[in-house]
Design an enzyme around this catalytic site. Structure first.
Site, PDB file in Angstrom:
ATOM      1  CE1 TYR A   1      -3.696   2.852   1.074  1.00 44.85           C
ATOM      2  CE2 TYR A   1      -1.899   3.222   2.880  1.00 44.85           C
ATOM      3  CZ  TYR A   1      -2.836   3.565   2.117  1.00 44.85           C
ATOM      4  OH  TYR A   1      -3.711   4.725   2.320  1.00 44.85           O
TER       5      TYR A   1
ATOM      6  CE  LYS B   1      -3.448   5.624  -1.127  1.00 47.53           C
ATOM      7  NZ  LYS B   1      -4.221   6.171  -2.009  1.00 47.53           N
TER       8      LYS B   1
END
Length: 251
Positions: A158, A162
């Protein structure tokens, strides 16, 4: 902020819950016509109706899976065909799977995370940004995460996606500048529906070292997004802005 975005058309992905919903509400309150997007058509329709009723501003549902590359250009083109323009794009949709170890991350989960959190926003910026550039102006706001700069092992995939979104922010600010501004907000821990599942002990672990001493209210982030979408922020582009209760200020 009422009237700050009168006449603007804004697309918000992941707009039916959490931070995305707060952002859609705030943009509509500021006068923008909001296109409410998520994967579930019924949720889009319900939230669009609620926003229209609450604000008196038109809100429209747009079911869209941002991980589907081929669906993105027709969706953006449909917005422009119906409204004559697209002025604001908020890339908020994302997934945040956790894994007990890197070895436990499957290829399918890795690919899905990249598709939704990075590939989809890239394509949306490319397509919507081209429309904005041709029309002479616009604003793109990416919703990243403070985890991009301070990742923990369970959120490695994740966080990587990002961090890639952070890089795209700066690249697209150059690609479509000076007419289109591209900025990125990096939230920390907010009191969304996801946080409602956290117990007091976990919230204490999250907040005890934060200078703010608490979880964020989604409206506190949504107000910044409205600012970045408006002409008031005309000299702000290529910025990565933490909204994390001071987490980045703590060693």
């Amino acid at each position: 902020m009422t009237g700050l975005l009168d006449g603007r058309v804004a697309l918000v992905t992941g707009a039916t819950r959490g931070l995305g919903r707060a952002i859609a509400d705030a943009l509509a309150t500021a006068g923008a016509t909001v296109v409410v997007s998520s994967r579930k058509a019924d949720a889009c329709e319900q939230v669009a109706a609620e926003i229209s009723a609450a604000t008196g501003v038109r809100a429209h549902p747009l079911p869209l899976h941002v991980g589907d590359w081929d669906a993105i250009e027709p969706a953006v083109d449909a917005i422009v065909a119906e409204h004559g323009r697209i002025d604001v794009l908020v890339n908020n949709a994302g997934i945040a799977p956790l894994a007990p170890s890197a070895k436990d991350v499957t290829e399918a989960l890795f690919d899905k995370t990249i598709d939704v959190n990075l590939k989809g926003p890239f394509r949306l910026m490319a397509v919507a940004g081209a429309h904005m550039h041709a029309a002479g102006g616009g604003s793109i706001i990416n919703i990243s995460s403070i985890g991009a700069e301070r990742p923990s092992p369970p959120e490695a995939t994740y966080a990587a996606s990002k961090n890639g979104l952070n890089a795209l922010t700066r690249a697209f600010a150059q690609e479509y500048g000076p007419t289109v501004r591209v900025n990125c907000v990096m939230p920390g821990a907010f009191a969304t529906d996801m946080a409602s599942e956290w117990d007091d002990e976990f919230i204490g672990l999250v907040t005890h070292r934060l200078p703010a001493g608490r979880l964020g209210d989604p409206r506190e982030l949504a107000g910044l997004v409205v600012h970045l979408a408006s002409d008031v922020a005309g000299y702000t582009t290529g910025a990565l802005i933490p909204v994390d209760g001071g987490r980045t200020a703590v060693y």
